[in-house]
Design a protein around this motif. Sequence first.
Motif, PDB file in Angstrom:
ATOM      1  N   ALA A   1       7.914   1.742  -9.886  1.00  0.00           N
ATOM      2  CA  ALA A   1       8.376   0.372  -9.624  1.00  0.00           C
ATOM      3  C   ALA A   1       9.254   0.343  -8.371  1.00  0.00           C
ATOM      4  CB  ALA A   1       9.145  -0.165 -10.832  1.00  0.00           C
ATOM      5  N   GLY A   2      10.197   1.274  -8.278  1.00  0.00           N
ATOM      6  CA  GLY A   2      11.116   1.296  -7.143  1.00  0.00           C
ATOM      7  C   GLY A   2      10.386   1.588  -5.840  1.00  0.00           C
ATOM      8  N   PHE A   3       9.471   2.579  -5.868  1.00  0.00           N
ATOM      9  CA  PHE A   3       8.736   2.903  -4.642  1.00  0.00           C
ATOM     10  C   PHE A   3       7.819   1.755  -4.228  1.00  0.00           C
ATOM     11  CE2 PHE A   3       8.934   7.253  -2.782  1.00  0.00           C
ATOM     12  CZ  PHE A   3      10.086   7.654  -3.430  1.00  0.00           C
ATOM     13  N   SER A   4       7.228   1.063  -5.191  1.00  0.00           N
ATOM     14  CA  SER A   4       6.322  -0.043  -4.830  1.00  0.00           C
ATOM     15  C   SER A   4       7.103  -1.130  -4.103  1.00  0.00           C
ATOM     16  CB  SER A   4       5.650  -0.600  -6.087  1.00  0.00           C
ATOM     17  OG  SER A   4       4.891   0.407  -6.715  1.00  0.00           O
ATOM     18  N   ALA A   5       8.296  -1.447  -4.618  1.00  0.00           N
ATOM     19  CA  ALA A   5       9.134  -2.443  -3.945  1.00  0.00           C
ATOM     20  C   ALA A   5       9.529  -1.941  -2.562  1.00  0.00           C
ATOM     21  CB  ALA A   5      10.379  -2.727  -4.792  1.00  0.00           C
ATOM     22  N   ALA A   6       9.952  -0.676  -2.494  1.00  0.00           N
ATOM     23  CA  ALA A   6      10.461  -0.122  -1.229  1.00  0.00           C
ATOM     24  C   ALA A   6       9.364  -0.106  -0.154  1.00  0.00           C
ATOM     25  CB  ALA A   6      10.999   1.289  -1.463  1.00  0.00           C
ATOM     26  N   VAL A   7       8.145   0.260  -0.546  1.00  0.00           N
ATOM     27  CA  VAL A   7       7.046   0.344   0.428  1.00  0.00           C
ATOM     28  C   VAL A   7       6.797  -1.025   1.064  1.00  0.00           C
ATOM     29  CG1 VAL A   7       4.518   0.553   0.537  1.00  0.00           C
ATOM     30  CG2 VAL A   7       5.874   2.399  -0.468  1.00  0.00           C
ATOM     31  N   VAL A   8       6.694  -2.055   0.213  1.00  0.00           N
ATOM     32  CA  VAL A   8       6.397  -3.395   0.746  1.00  0.00           C
ATOM     33  C   VAL A   8       7.546  -3.870   1.639  1.00  0.00           C
ATOM     34  CG1 VAL A   8       6.087  -5.814   0.083  1.00  0.00           C
ATOM     35  CG2 VAL A   8       4.840  -4.014  -1.132  1.00  0.00           C
TER      36      VAL A   8
ATOM     37  N   ARG B   1      15.536  -3.090   5.914  1.00  0.00           N
ATOM     38  CA  ARG B   1      16.164  -1.766   5.877  1.00  0.00           C
ATOM     39  C   ARG B   1      16.382  -1.390   4.412  1.00  0.00           C
ATOM     40  NH1 ARG B   1      21.313  -0.671   7.333  1.00  0.00           N
ATOM     41  NH2 ARG B   1      21.603  -2.848   7.939  1.00  0.00           N
ATOM     42  N   VAL B   2      15.666  -0.371   3.915  1.00  0.00           N
ATOM     43  CA  VAL B   2      15.655  -0.069   2.478  1.00  0.00           C
ATOM     44  C   VAL B   2      16.304   1.278   2.201  1.00  0.00           C
ATOM     45  CG1 VAL B   2      14.192   0.255   0.440  1.00  0.00           C
ATOM     46  CG2 VAL B   2      13.422  -1.257   2.261  1.00  0.00           C
ATOM     47  N   THR B   3      17.140   1.313   1.160  1.00  0.00           N
ATOM     48  CA  THR B   3      17.618   2.590   0.622  1.00  0.00           C
ATOM     49  C   THR B   3      17.198   2.659  -0.841  1.00  0.00           C
ATOM     50  OG1 THR B   3      19.536   2.500   2.062  1.00  0.00           O
ATOM     51  CG2 THR B   3      19.641   4.058   0.233  1.00  0.00           C
ATOM     52  N   VAL B   4      16.550   3.751  -1.219  1.00  0.00           N
ATOM     53  CA  VAL B   4      16.203   3.987  -2.625  1.00  0.00           C
ATOM     54  C   VAL B   4      17.210   4.997  -3.157  1.00  0.00           C
ATOM     55  CG1 VAL B   4      14.442   4.829  -4.234  1.00  0.00           C
ATOM     56  CG2 VAL B   4      13.739   3.661  -2.121  1.00  0.00           C
ATOM     57  N   VAL B   5      17.854   4.674  -4.289  1.00  0.00           N
ATOM     58  CA  VAL B   5      18.808   5.611  -4.885  1.00  0.00           C
ATOM     59  C   VAL B   5      18.265   6.056  -6.243  1.00  0.00           C
ATOM     60  CG1 VAL B   5      21.192   6.016  -5.549  1.00  0.00           C
ATOM     61  CG2 VAL B   5      20.675   4.334  -3.801  1.00  0.00           C
ATOM     62  N   GLU B   6      18.037   7.340  -6.381  1.00  0.00           N
ATOM     63  CA  GLU B   6      17.449   7.890  -7.607  1.00  0.00           C
ATOM     64  C   GLU B   6      18.441   8.868  -8.250  1.00  0.00           C
ATOM     65  OE1 GLU B   6      14.792   7.790  -9.740  1.00  0.00           O
ATOM     66  OE2 GLU B   6      15.764   9.509 -10.679  1.00  0.00           O
ATOM     67  N   ALA B   7      18.617   8.727  -9.574  1.00  0.00           N
ATOM     68  CA  ALA B   7      19.602   9.552 -10.280  1.00  0.00           C
ATOM     69  C   ALA B   7      19.201  11.031 -10.324  1.00  0.00           C
ATOM     70  CB  ALA B   7      19.775   9.025 -11.706  1.00  0.00           C
TER      71      ALA B   7
ATOM     72  N   LEU C   1       6.257  -7.672  -6.885  1.00  0.00           N
ATOM     73  CA  LEU C   1       6.756  -9.039  -7.094  1.00  0.00           C
ATOM     74  C   LEU C   1       8.254  -9.132  -6.775  1.00  0.00           C
ATOM     75  CD1 LEU C   1       4.807 -10.025 -10.345  1.00  0.00           C
ATOM     76  CD2 LEU C   1       4.366 -10.804  -8.008  1.00  0.00           C
ATOM     77  N   ALA C   2       8.986  -8.055  -7.065  1.00  0.00           N
ATOM     78  CA  ALA C   2      10.417  -8.039  -6.706  1.00  0.00           C
ATOM     79  C   ALA C   2      10.566  -8.077  -5.181  1.00  0.00           C
ATOM     80  CB  ALA C   2      11.089  -6.793  -7.285  1.00  0.00           C
ATOM     81  N   ALA C   3       9.743  -7.289  -4.500  1.00  0.00           N
ATOM     82  CA  ALA C   3       9.779  -7.302  -3.027  1.00  0.00           C
ATOM     83  C   ALA C   3       9.404  -8.692  -2.519  1.00  0.00           C
ATOM     84  CB  ALA C   3       8.824  -6.247  -2.469  1.00  0.00           C
ATOM     85  N   ASN C   4       8.405  -9.304  -3.145  1.00  0.00           N
ATOM     86  CA  ASN C   4       7.982 -10.647  -2.710  1.00  0.00           C
ATOM     87  C   ASN C   4       9.118 -11.655  -2.838  1.00  0.00           C
ATOM     88  OD1 ASN C   4       5.448  -9.968  -1.924  1.00  0.00           O
ATOM     89  ND2 ASN C   4       4.419 -10.672  -3.789  1.00  0.00           N
ATOM     90  N   ASP C   5       9.935 -11.487  -3.875  1.00  0.00           N
ATOM     91  CA  ASP C   5      11.052 -12.423  -4.038  1.00  0.00           C
ATOM     92  C   ASP C   5      12.079 -12.243  -2.922  1.00  0.00           C
ATOM     93  OD1 ASP C   5      12.163 -14.527  -5.760  1.00  0.00           O
ATOM     94  OD2 ASP C   5      13.849 -13.124  -5.895  1.00  0.00           O
ATOM     95  N   VAL C   6      12.289 -11.001  -2.513  1.00  0.00           N
ATOM     96  CA  VAL C   6      13.179 -10.748  -1.372  1.00  0.00           C
ATOM     97  C   VAL C   6      12.578 -11.396  -0.120  1.00  0.00           C
ATOM     98  CG1 VAL C   6      14.209  -8.969   0.106  1.00  0.00           C
ATOM     99  CG2 VAL C   6      13.993  -8.569  -2.367  1.00  0.00           C
ATOM    100  N   LEU C   7      11.278 -11.165   0.087  1.00  0.00           N
ATOM    101  CA  LEU C   7      10.613 -11.728   1.274  1.00  0.00           C
ATOM    102  C   LEU C   7      10.699 -13.244   1.252  1.00  0.00           C
ATOM    103  CD1 LEU C   7       7.469  -9.389   1.433  1.00  0.00           C
ATOM    104  CD2 LEU C   7       9.543  -9.268   2.841  1.00  0.00           C
TER     105      LEU C   7
END
Length: 484
Positions: A8-15, A22-28, A446-452
């Motif tokens: 889910a996180g990578f799909s949002a980040a890629v789009v 400017r995207v930062t992905v933070v993974e535990a 869809l989360a990325a789309n909402d940002v867009l």
Amino acid sequence: MVVGGGIAGFSAAVVLAERGVRVTVVEAEDTVGGRLGAWPHRLPDGTEQVVEHGFHAFFRQYYTWRAILRRADPSLAVLRPVGGYPVIAGRWPDEDLTGLPAAPPLSLLALFARSPSLGVRDLTGANRGLALELLGYHPARTAAALDRISAAEFLDRLSLSERARTMLFEAFARSFFCDPRAMSAAELVAMFHFYFLGNPEGLGFDAPRTDYLHGIWRPLIDYLGGRGAEVRTGGRVRAVEPVAGRRWRVVLDSGTALTARHVVLALDPGGLRGLLAGSDGLRAAAPELARRVEALRLAEPFAVSRLWLDRDVAPGRAVFSAVTGEDTLDSVTCYHRLEEPSARWAARTGGSVLELHSYACTEPDAERATARMRAELARLWPETRAAAVPHRVERLRGGAPAFPPGQLGRRPRVCGDAVGVRVAGDFVELPFCAGLMERSAMSGVLAANDVLAEEGAAAEPVDGVPQRGLLAGWTRLTRRSSRF
Ligand SMILES: Cc1cc2nc3c(=O)[nH]c(=O)nc-3n(C[C@H](O)[C@H](O)[C@H](O)COP(=O)(O)OP(=O)(O)OC[C@H]3O[C@@H](n4cnc5c(N)ncnc54)[C@H](O)[C@@H]3O)c2cc1C
């Protein structure tokens, strides 16, 4: 800021990264991928292998997830067809439903013609009203009619023969990490639609020909890096709080704080609950989101045991077999017939590499889960009984979402009441019918789309299977005469 480095996180980040955000992905964890994660492991003989949370079937109607994978692998060379996909049980002969015509209604007619489990008695004896509910998936109506009862109760009332029920439905329900007694009947019908009746691609699936670390995650990390995105591992986010200027402060366990205007929470359901519990400001800003997250339930733990055996299994054993009718074992995968590094190890040693899964495991620990699954496998595949297991990697872990009766309409959605915060993951309630990895990928996009949308940019298109069942029009007409 994307919290959680799974699908889910990578799909949002890629789009987002492709559109210049400017995207930062933070993974535990120290490795990305979440439940599709993979990490290096050294065998006692010195061989370096990569182990994973478990075998995954990449169905062909996973349009969104495949589109994300294509970014780093345009021809999807990493995937190969798995071939036949039998359901095996101790009490009845194997049943293989792959190769049915792809499109409904031909797939359905062929199922009745071909499946030895579905006899005339099933056709004539089934509760007609409920059978139509199964064939007539409609997002709102199915939820209203069936979300209050469990999948097990639905199947009881459907009055199929024990064989049809065990071979066709029990294995299917459990592959969603749910005991059918604790799964909503509406979710079962939706998933039956998504994977079978409404799936124009047929039942076949593909799987990576190499391990997920080299085949999926490293290429996606490189792709993101090439678009200016940063992936930080080993950084658990403990709180997300609003700050002045309609921004959000994301606080890591290390004390590091990062601020962002847009946040995508792409955690597993347990992680999300923990994060909300520690984020007073977010809870206050988004009481509805907090209520929905609080209501999330986790499934029973799943057990995954990778076994390196000193001998091969019988030549006719399929790469992947679903198991039904056993207490613990739900599937067995012959990794040495699927994945190149395992195949090389097996060719060198004469052994084999099997992976046993239990999707809703009630054993107290991984060791006992392995012992139980091995004993059940030995009854189904007698050639494994005497095999020595020079090495094994076993895990019993929670983290999958549950879909209990009565929860539809109450799970988190992508957009909630906190402006700037979106939620993505395989538990999220979507406007489109999708399951498991595809639900994660679709919710991320869809989360990325909402940002867009908030930034005034066009949406990334999302494709899906038809959103109504074949007989969706009929259920309304027949509801009054239904015995249900
Ligand atoms: C054994 C097994 C077999 C499966 N088989 C299939 C299959 O055949 N087909 C299929 O479609 N699906 C399958 N699935 C399901 C599939 O793996 C999941 O649906 C999917 O991977 C979920 O992805 P996600 O991104 O939504 O969540 P996750 O993969 O859970 O990712 C969430 C991420 O958030 C991170 N995180 C959590 N808390 C924090 C925090 N506080 N700060 C930062 N990061 C945090 C986690 O570490 C994790 O990496 C299987 C799952 C398992 C376990």
